[in-house]
Design a protein around this motif. Structure first.
Motif, PDB file in Angstrom:
ATOM      1  N   ARG A  11      -9.809  -4.162  -5.250  1.00 29.24           N
ATOM      2  CA  ARG A  11     -11.067  -4.931  -5.206  1.00 29.24           C
ATOM      3  C   ARG A  11     -11.892  -4.578  -3.972  1.00 29.24           C
ATOM      4  O   ARG A  11     -13.119  -4.415  -4.061  1.00 29.24           O
ATOM      5  N   THR A  12     -11.252  -4.455  -2.839  1.00 32.21           N
ATOM      6  CA  THR A  12     -11.991  -4.131  -1.615  1.00 32.21           C
ATOM      7  C   THR A  12     -12.530  -2.703  -1.676  1.00 32.21           C
ATOM      8  O   THR A  12     -13.683  -2.443  -1.324  1.00 32.21           O
ATOM      9  N   GLN A  32     -13.173  -0.793  -4.334  1.00 35.84           N
ATOM     10  CA  GLN A  32     -14.154  -0.475  -5.388  1.00 35.84           C
ATOM     11  C   GLN A  32     -15.590  -0.822  -4.957  1.00 35.84           C
ATOM     12  O   GLN A  32     -16.543  -0.342  -5.570  1.00 35.84           O
ATOM     13  N   ASN A  33     -15.721  -1.634  -3.934  1.00 38.18           N
ATOM     14  CA  ASN A  33     -17.045  -1.915  -3.379  1.00 38.18           C
ATOM     15  C   ASN A  33     -17.130  -1.154  -2.047  1.00 38.18           C
ATOM     16  O   ASN A  33     -16.470  -1.516  -1.071  1.00 38.18           O
ATOM     17  N   LYS A  34     -17.919  -0.072  -2.026  1.00 37.48           N
ATOM     18  CA  LYS A  34     -17.895   0.818  -0.869  1.00 37.48           C
ATOM     19  C   LYS A  34     -18.343   0.122   0.410  1.00 37.48           C
ATOM     20  O   LYS A  34     -17.888   0.467   1.505  1.00 37.48           O
ATOM     21  N   PHE A  35     -19.221  -0.873   0.279  1.00 39.66           N
ATOM     22  CA  PHE A  35     -19.648  -1.604   1.474  1.00 39.66           C
ATOM     23  C   PHE A  35     -18.506  -2.484   1.990  1.00 39.66           C
ATOM     24  O   PHE A  35     -18.181  -2.459   3.180  1.00 39.66           O
ATOM     25  N   ASN A  36     -17.866  -3.220   1.099  1.00 40.52           N
ATOM     26  CA  ASN A  36     -16.735  -4.065   1.513  1.00 40.52           C
ATOM     27  C   ASN A  36     -15.602  -3.220   2.082  1.00 40.52           C
ATOM     28  O   ASN A  36     -14.931  -3.607   3.038  1.00 40.52           O
ATOM     29  N   GLN A  37     -15.394  -2.049   1.454  1.00 43.31           N
ATOM     30  CA  GLN A  37     -14.373  -1.115   1.944  1.00 43.31           C
ATOM     31  C   GLN A  37     -14.637  -0.788   3.419  1.00 43.31           C
ATOM     32  O   GLN A  37     -13.734  -0.812   4.257  1.00 43.31           O
ATOM     33  N   LYS A  38     -15.912  -0.479   3.717  1.00 40.13           N
ATOM     34  CA  LYS A  38     -16.246  -0.084   5.085  1.00 40.13           C
ATOM     35  C   LYS A  38     -16.161  -1.256   6.052  1.00 40.13           C
ATOM     36  O   LYS A  38     -15.719  -1.093   7.193  1.00 40.13           O
ATOM     37  N   GLU A  39     -16.581  -2.439   5.593  1.00 40.48           N
ATOM     38  CA  GLU A  39     -16.475  -3.611   6.459  1.00 40.48           C
ATOM     39  C   GLU A  39     -15.015  -3.889   6.794  1.00 40.48           C
ATOM     40  O   GLU A  39     -14.669  -4.257   7.910  1.00 40.48           O
ATOM     41  N   HIS A  40     -14.147  -3.701   5.813  1.00 42.03           N
ATOM     42  CA  HIS A  40     -12.710  -3.917   6.017  1.00 42.03           C
ATOM     43  C   HIS A  40     -12.164  -2.884   7.010  1.00 42.03           C
ATOM     44  O   HIS A  40     -11.454  -3.236   7.956  1.00 42.03           O
ATOM     45  N   LEU A  41     -12.508  -1.615   6.791  1.00 39.27           N
ATOM     46  CA  LEU A  41     -11.959  -0.544   7.631  1.00 39.27           C
ATOM     47  C   LEU A  41     -12.479  -0.629   9.069  1.00 39.27           C
ATOM     48  O   LEU A  41     -11.803  -0.198   9.997  1.00 39.27           O
ATOM     49  N   ARG A  42     -13.664  -1.209   9.227  1.00 42.04           N
ATOM     50  CA  ARG A  42     -14.237  -1.338  10.560  1.00 42.04           C
ATOM     51  C   ARG A  42     -13.306  -2.155  11.473  1.00 42.04           C
ATOM     52  O   ARG A  42     -13.144  -1.865  12.651  1.00 42.04           O
ATOM     53  N   PHE A  44      -4.504  -1.208   3.785  1.00 41.70           N
ATOM     54  CA  PHE A  44      -4.505  -1.829   2.451  1.00 41.70           C
ATOM     55  C   PHE A  44      -3.084  -2.108   1.976  1.00 41.70           C
ATOM     56  O   PHE A  44      -2.137  -1.424   2.368  1.00 41.70           O
ATOM     57  N   GLU A  45      -2.967  -3.117   1.114  1.00 41.33           N
ATOM     58  CA  GLU A  45      -1.671  -3.509   0.567  1.00 41.33           C
ATOM     59  C   GLU A  45      -1.371  -2.744  -0.703  1.00 41.33           C
ATOM     60  O   GLU A  45      -2.264  -2.557  -1.535  1.00 41.33           O
ATOM     61  N   VAL A  98      -2.655 -10.975 -13.938  1.00 45.43           N
ATOM     62  CA  VAL A  98      -1.356 -10.487 -14.448  1.00 45.43           C
ATOM     63  C   VAL A  98      -0.357 -10.174 -13.331  1.00 45.43           C
ATOM     64  O   VAL A  98       0.823  -9.924 -13.603  1.00 45.43           O
ATOM     65  N   ALA A  99      -0.825 -10.211 -12.070  1.00 50.40           N
ATOM     66  CA  ALA A  99       0.066  -9.825 -10.954  1.00 50.40           C
ATOM     67  C   ALA A  99       1.286 -10.744 -10.831  1.00 50.40           C
ATOM     68  O   ALA A  99       2.270 -10.372 -10.197  1.00 50.40           O
ATOM     69  N   SER A 100       1.209 -11.923 -11.445  1.00 48.22           N
ATOM     70  CA  SER A 100       2.375 -12.810 -11.385  1.00 48.22           C
ATOM     71  C   SER A 100       3.440 -12.399 -12.400  1.00 48.22           C
ATOM     72  O   SER A 100       4.597 -12.793 -12.294  1.00 48.22           O
ATOM     73  N   GLN A 101       3.040 -11.601 -13.407  1.00 50.20           N
ATOM     74  CA  GLN A 101       4.010 -11.197 -14.439  1.00 50.20           C
ATOM     75  C   GLN A 101       4.494  -9.775 -14.251  1.00 50.20           C
ATOM     76  O   GLN A 101       5.560  -9.407 -14.733  1.00 50.20           O
ATOM     77  N   VAL A 102       3.693  -8.941 -13.645  1.00 54.70           N
ATOM     78  CA  VAL A 102       3.988  -7.522 -13.588  1.00 54.70           C
ATOM     79  C   VAL A 102       3.600  -7.017 -12.201  1.00 54.70           C
ATOM     80  O   VAL A 102       2.700  -7.563 -11.556  1.00 54.70           O
ATOM     81  N   GLN A 103       4.322  -6.004 -11.730  1.00 49.25           N
ATOM     82  CA  GLN A 103       3.990  -5.420 -10.427  1.00 49.25           C
ATOM     83  C   GLN A 103       2.688  -4.623 -10.575  1.00 49.25           C
ATOM     84  O   GLN A 103       2.557  -3.841 -11.526  1.00 49.25           O
ATOM     85  N   VAL A 104       1.734  -4.811  -9.690  1.00 51.99           N
ATOM     86  CA  VAL A 104       0.463  -4.072  -9.743  1.00 51.99           C
ATOM     87  C   VAL A 104       0.369  -3.203  -8.484  1.00 51.99           C
ATOM     88  O   VAL A 104       0.442  -3.722  -7.365  1.00 51.99           O
ATOM     89  N   GLU A 105       0.266  -1.884  -8.658  1.00 55.33           N
ATOM     90  CA  GLU A 105       0.244  -0.959  -7.518  1.00 55.33           C
ATOM     91  C   GLU A 105      -0.896   0.048  -7.627  1.00 55.33           C
ATOM     92  O   GLU A 105      -1.004   0.691  -8.658  1.00 55.33           O
ATOM     93  N   PRO A 106      -1.716   0.232  -6.559  1.00 62.28           N
ATOM     94  CA  PRO A 106      -1.685  -0.603  -5.365  1.00 62.28           C
ATOM     95  C   PRO A 106      -2.143  -2.025  -5.711  1.00 62.28           C
ATOM     96  O   PRO A 106      -2.482  -2.302  -6.862  1.00 62.28           O
ATOM     97  N   SER A 107      -2.171  -2.905  -4.727  1.00 57.61           N
ATOM     98  CA  SER A 107      -2.474  -4.314  -4.991  1.00 57.61           C
ATOM     99  C   SER A 107      -3.888  -4.498  -5.536  1.00 57.61           C
ATOM    100  O   SER A 107      -4.780  -3.690  -5.255  1.00 57.61           O
ATOM    101  N   TRP A 108      -4.094  -5.577  -6.288  1.00 51.85           N
ATOM    102  CA  TRP A 108      -5.456  -5.850  -6.796  1.00 51.85           C
ATOM    103  C   TRP A 108      -6.399  -6.086  -5.631  1.00 51.85           C
ATOM    104  O   TRP A 108      -7.588  -5.769  -5.710  1.00 51.85           O
ATOM    105  N   GLN A 109      -5.871  -6.634  -4.516  1.00 52.34           N
ATOM    106  CA  GLN A 109      -6.748  -6.859  -3.357  1.00 52.34           C
ATOM    107  C   GLN A 109      -7.263  -5.517  -2.820  1.00 52.34           C
ATOM    108  O   GLN A 109      -8.444  -5.390  -2.479  1.00 52.34           O
ATOM    109  N   ALA A 110      -6.354  -4.526  -2.750  1.00 52.67           N
ATOM    110  CA  ALA A 110      -6.765  -3.207  -2.249  1.00 52.67           C
ATOM    111  C   ALA A 110      -7.829  -2.602  -3.163  1.00 52.67           C
ATOM    112  O   ALA A 110      -8.857  -2.097  -2.704  1.00 52.67           O
TER     113      ALA A 110
END
Ligand code: ATP
Ligand code: MG
Ligand code: MG
Length: 383
Positions: free
Chosen positions: A99-100, A102-112, A245-246, A85-97
């Motif tokens: 998604r990253t 909501q998975n605590k391991f991916n969150q940490k890998e990203h922040l590293r 994060f975006e 739906v991000a193409s039709q409506v503004q999503v805040e924060p971003s779905w990418q943020a």
């Protein structure tokens, strides 16, 4: 008009309800996606709400049609629906943020990648006793086994004290994607609410959080016996982490203060957060006000994020009887400067967040004295 755009909220629990309170004061229509009569819908009468779950693709599509900017009170949402739906409506924060995060391991890998200090950790791929034992050799005991996803209030964590605990730990978190963290020997847990706007990353002051059975029980704002330097460093670390994060809006950043006064990130939530409830009475703008302003590109004077009076927030957690939370609220009725927030979730269940109370006073010592009888009541309820 500046307030004519409609906000869509995924989730109508207590956080959604407090977002609606902020929207209501600015005449902003908030369309909530959740079950009929959810706490947020109860205080918002219009025909723009959507019945369903934030995990249902079709319901998210329906909400997207009815709003201009969409946000979430919870990170465990269907981010593939948000991506669509991000193409039709503004999503805040971003779905990418989301998604990253909501998975605590991916969150940490990203922040590293951004140099954020965190407890050393290992991913489990096979979830076998041998794999966890190998991590134990590397990280030492105790260590914290954690579910990567769907974690909240410590439901998803298991403390592994020694090799002997490994079978119990894997049984407790079976069928979940796992990683394991080195134990953090902290002297205090701190948190900072960060507000990401279209061109700035702002923060509220550093607060102290006290968890009991891994559930937040008390928040002291500002953190007690923490130097200005640490307060500043914690805010800077929180802003740096959120800047990775975006998207716009409020982010809750939990941290550990270690014995040597260094800081370590515990986790980030891509949303308004329990550690920021004190801002309703304690600051000029609450975290909910700031979140709505941030996602709608409305001004947020930095001064409005300062603490006006020392504040203590006490969660009312459900006990064994269905009305235990009402006893805590009733006791608070007679306490000076105690702001009572009941979430209207119906019957209490053990461990369920049913409401909170914030006491403000001229000094932290006075606030501590005023709130102590309520802490005793809450302790008795849970005992
Ligand atoms: P929340 O409700 O805040 O989302 P959660 O279920 O995602 O909680 P965490 O925040 O990861 O779980 O952990 C809950 C609590 O467990 C922390 O506040 C802290 O008290 C303790 N904890 C977590 N990780 C560690 C660690 N590595 N070492 C020691 N204690 C930890
Ligand atoms: Mg969490
Ligand atoms: Mg946490």
């Amino acid at each position: 008009m500046w307030n004519s755009r409609k906000v869509g909220i995924l989730g109508g629990g207590q956080l959604g309800r407090m977002l609606v309170e902020s929207c209501n004061r600015l005449n902003i229509q908030a369309n909530v996606l959740d079950a009929e009569n959810s706490p947020a819908k109860q205080i918002s009468f219009h025909d723009g709400h959507v019945t369903g779950s934030f995990k249902e693709r079709e319901a998210v599509r329906q909400l997207a049609k009815s709003c201009d900017v969409m946000t979430a009170e919870i990170e465990h949402v269907d981010t593939y629906a948000l991506e669509e739906v991000a193409s039709q409506v503004q999503v805040e924060p971003s779905w990418q943020a989301i998604r990253t995060i909501q998975n605590k391991f991916n969150q940490k890998e990203h922040l590293r990648k951004y140099g954020i200090p965190m407890a050393d950790h290992r991913e489990l791929v096979k979830n076998t006793p041998e794999e966890l034992a190998e991590a134990g050799e590397q990280l030492g005991y105790p260590m914290m086994l954690k579910s990567k996803t769907m974690a909240y209030d410590g439901r998803g964590n298991f403390r592994v004290n020694s090799k002997e605990d490994i079978p119990d730990a894997l049984e407790a978190l079976k069928d979940r994607p796992l990683y394991v963290e080195k134990w953090a020997y902290f002297k205090m847990e701190l948190a900072v609410m960060v507000i990401k706007t279209k061109d700035e990353v702002l923060s509220y002051p550093t607060v102290e959080t006290v968890q009991e059975d891994s559930i937040c029980k008390l928040v002291y704002a500002p953190a007690r016996n923490v130097s200005d330097k640490i307060n500043e460093e914690a805010q800077a670390l929180a802003r740096k982490a959120v800047a990775a994060f975006e998207g716009k809006g409020a982010f809750g950043v939990e941290m550990f203060l270690l014995e040597d006064n260094s800081l370590m990130l515990c986790e980030i939530a891509s949303r308004i957060h329990n550690s920021g409830h004190y801002t309703i009475e304690g600051c000029g703008l609450s975290q909910f006000d700031s979140h709505i302003r941030a996602i709608m590109d409305l001004p947020i004077p930095a001064k409005s994020l300062e603490i006006r009076q020392p504040s203590i927030m006490l969660n009312i957690i459900g006990g064994s009887a269905p009305d235990t939370h009402l006893k805590a609220a009733e006791a608070a009725l007679s306490i000076p400067n105690a702001a009572i927030h009941l979430y209207s979730k119906g019957a209490a269940k053990p461990g369920r967040k049913m409401g909170h109370i914030t006491v403000t006073a001229a000094t932290m010592h006075e606030a501590e004295t005023i709130i102590q009888p309520l802490i005793d009541v809450v302790d008795n309820i849970r005992a």
